[in-house]
Design a protein around this motif. Structure first.
Motif, PDB file in Angstrom:
ATOM      1  N   ARG A 238     -24.145 -38.458 122.842  1.00 25.09           N
ATOM      2  CA  ARG A 238     -23.326 -38.308 124.036  1.00 25.09           C
ATOM      3  C   ARG A 238     -21.902 -37.621 123.413  1.00 25.09           C
ATOM      4  O   ARG A 238     -21.289 -37.693 122.637  1.00 25.09           O
ATOM      5  N   ASP A 239     -21.432 -36.821 124.513  1.00 25.29           N
ATOM      6  CA  ASP A 239     -20.084 -36.435 124.174  1.00 25.29           C
ATOM      7  C   ASP A 239     -19.033 -37.087 125.062  1.00 25.29           C
ATOM      8  O   ASP A 239     -19.169 -37.230 126.099  1.00 25.29           O
ATOM      9  N   ARG A 240     -18.301 -37.988 124.305  1.00 26.02           N
ATOM     10  CA  ARG A 240     -17.536 -38.652 125.049  1.00 26.02           C
ATOM     11  C   ARG A 240     -16.045 -37.952 125.217  1.00 26.02           C
ATOM     12  O   ARG A 240     -15.238 -37.962 124.258  1.00 26.02           O
ATOM     13  N   ARG A 241     -15.799 -37.687 126.605  1.00 27.60           N
ATOM     14  CA  ARG A 241     -14.744 -37.079 126.660  1.00 27.60           C
ATOM     15  C   ARG A 241     -13.190 -37.689 127.616  1.00 27.60           C
ATOM     16  O   ARG A 241     -12.406 -37.419 127.432  1.00 27.60           O
ATOM     17  N   PHE A 242     -13.665 -39.127 127.992  1.00 24.00           N
ATOM     18  CA  PHE A 242     -12.642 -39.776 128.674  1.00 24.00           C
ATOM     19  C   PHE A 242     -11.734 -39.101 129.581  1.00 24.00           C
ATOM     20  O   PHE A 242     -10.722 -39.313 129.702  1.00 24.00           O
ATOM     21  N   GLY A 243     -12.692 -37.996 130.368  1.00 18.07           N
ATOM     22  CA  GLY A 243     -11.749 -37.221 131.186  1.00 18.07           C
ATOM     23  C   GLY A 243     -11.026 -36.115 130.884  1.00 18.07           C
ATOM     24  O   GLY A 243     -10.463 -35.376 131.689  1.00 18.07           O
ATOM     25  N   GLY A 244     -11.225 -35.952 129.588  1.00 21.85           N
ATOM     26  CA  GLY A 244     -10.455 -34.867 129.041  1.00 21.85           C
ATOM     27  C   GLY A 244     -11.314 -33.578 129.229  1.00 21.85           C
ATOM     28  O   GLY A 244     -12.337 -33.689 129.800  1.00 21.85           O
ATOM     29  N   ARG A 245     -10.967 -32.411 128.390  1.00 21.06           N
ATOM     30  CA  ARG A 245     -11.823 -31.447 128.358  1.00 21.06           C
ATOM     31  C   ARG A 245     -12.686 -31.280 126.946  1.00 21.06           C
ATOM     32  O   ARG A 245     -12.006 -31.628 125.845  1.00 21.06           O
ATOM     33  N   PRO A 246     -13.785 -30.919 126.818  1.00 28.76           N
ATOM     34  CA  PRO A 246     -14.320 -30.797 125.584  1.00 28.76           C
ATOM     35  C   PRO A 246     -13.886 -29.847 124.435  1.00 28.76           C
ATOM     36  O   PRO A 246     -13.063 -28.879 125.073  1.00 28.76           O
TER      37      PRO A 246
END
Ligand code: IPE
Ligand code: IPE
Ligand code: MG
Length: 246
Positions: A238-246
């Protein structure tokens, strides 16, 4: 023993989720499929806790939170509730030494008040025996509800405000998180639910805000090492972004 190399070549030991929480569901369906009683299903489920705990410890997981009895589970027939608490007491007595030898600390989240006296006593005893252990925390959610947890946190803050110790504007996410049952484990990295239901059932409402959720059709008594490894592999993809941008 911790692994020097991953037990499954797909797992990256540098990115093991620090905190795994599991909704251990499906004991009843497992029993039904095997032509056994529900209480035999719960027994099989209780036996499985040890295996999964050990597998997590070997991988270097720091905290494992297990949903064992919800505030809503009181709505089940008394016979089933009694048998669940007998099993919990038995497991605490049977495994306390083993838990201690493996440097695991047992903790409880939920309301102790309301538990049958024998269960509260046996859980407390195991917590006391293991309280200085450091390798991993196993946190058992018993008489636990996510909403009840937030309500008790709100009450503590209201009390502090009434005493003049804090002002309403002092209440931040951090301050509220510190009033949860186990303030040092407020974030869950990986939430696993066995048996396929796509719901949270009032578990860790605050702590799962950014958890990665893995739901497996496997019933809890069948959830083995390989199933745990599969869930961790899925988590690591998974790509955990925490609301940020990749
Ligand atoms: C999970 O198994 C154990 C507890 C909730 C205590 P269930 O008893 O909910 O099993 P199912 O969902 O009926 O299969
Ligand atoms: C969640 O399972 C609670 C535990 C695993 C202890 P339930 O079986 O009680 O949840 P629902 O009723 O399917 O939502
Ligand atoms: Mg269930």
């Amino acid at each position: 023993m911790e692994h020097a190399t991953a037990p499954d070549s797909r797992i990256d030991l540098q990115r093991i989720p620090a905190h795994i929480a599991i909704i251990m569901d499906g004991n009843g369906r497992w029993a039904k499929r095997q032509g056994k009683t529900r209480s035999q299903g719960h027994e099989a489920g209780a036996r499985n806790v040890r295996l999964v705990t050990e597998a997590c410890r070997e991988l270097g997981v720091r905290a494992l939170t297990l949903f064992a009895f919800s505030t809503e589970n009181w709505n089940r027939p008394k016979r089933e509730v009694d048998s669940l608490f007998r099993l919990i007491s038995r497991a605490m007595k049977q495994y306390a030494d083993k838990i201690n030898e493996t440097d695991v600390r047992l903790r409880h989240l939920g309301e102790m008040d309301g538990l049958p006296e024998h269960a509260a006593r046996d859980v407390r005893k195991c917590m006391e025996q293991t309280r200085n252990n450091k390798t991993m925390d196993v946190c058992v959610a018993l008489n636990y509800g996510g909403r009840a947890e937030i309500v008790q946190a709100a009450r503590k803050l209201a009390d502090a405000a009434r005493r003049g110790e804090i002002a309403p504007e002092d209440i931040t996410e951090e301050l509220l998180a510190r009033q949860l049952y186990l303030p040092d484990h407020s974030e869950v990295d990986l939430l696993i639910r066995t048996s396929g239901e796509l719901r949270i059932s009032n578990f860790m409402l605050w702590q799962i805000s950014y958890a990665e959720i893995v739901v497996t059709p496997t019933l809890w008594p069948d959830f083995n090492r390989q199933a745990l490894y599969d869930a961790i592999v899925e988590y690591q993809a998974r790509d955990r972004r925490f609301g940020g941008r990749p």
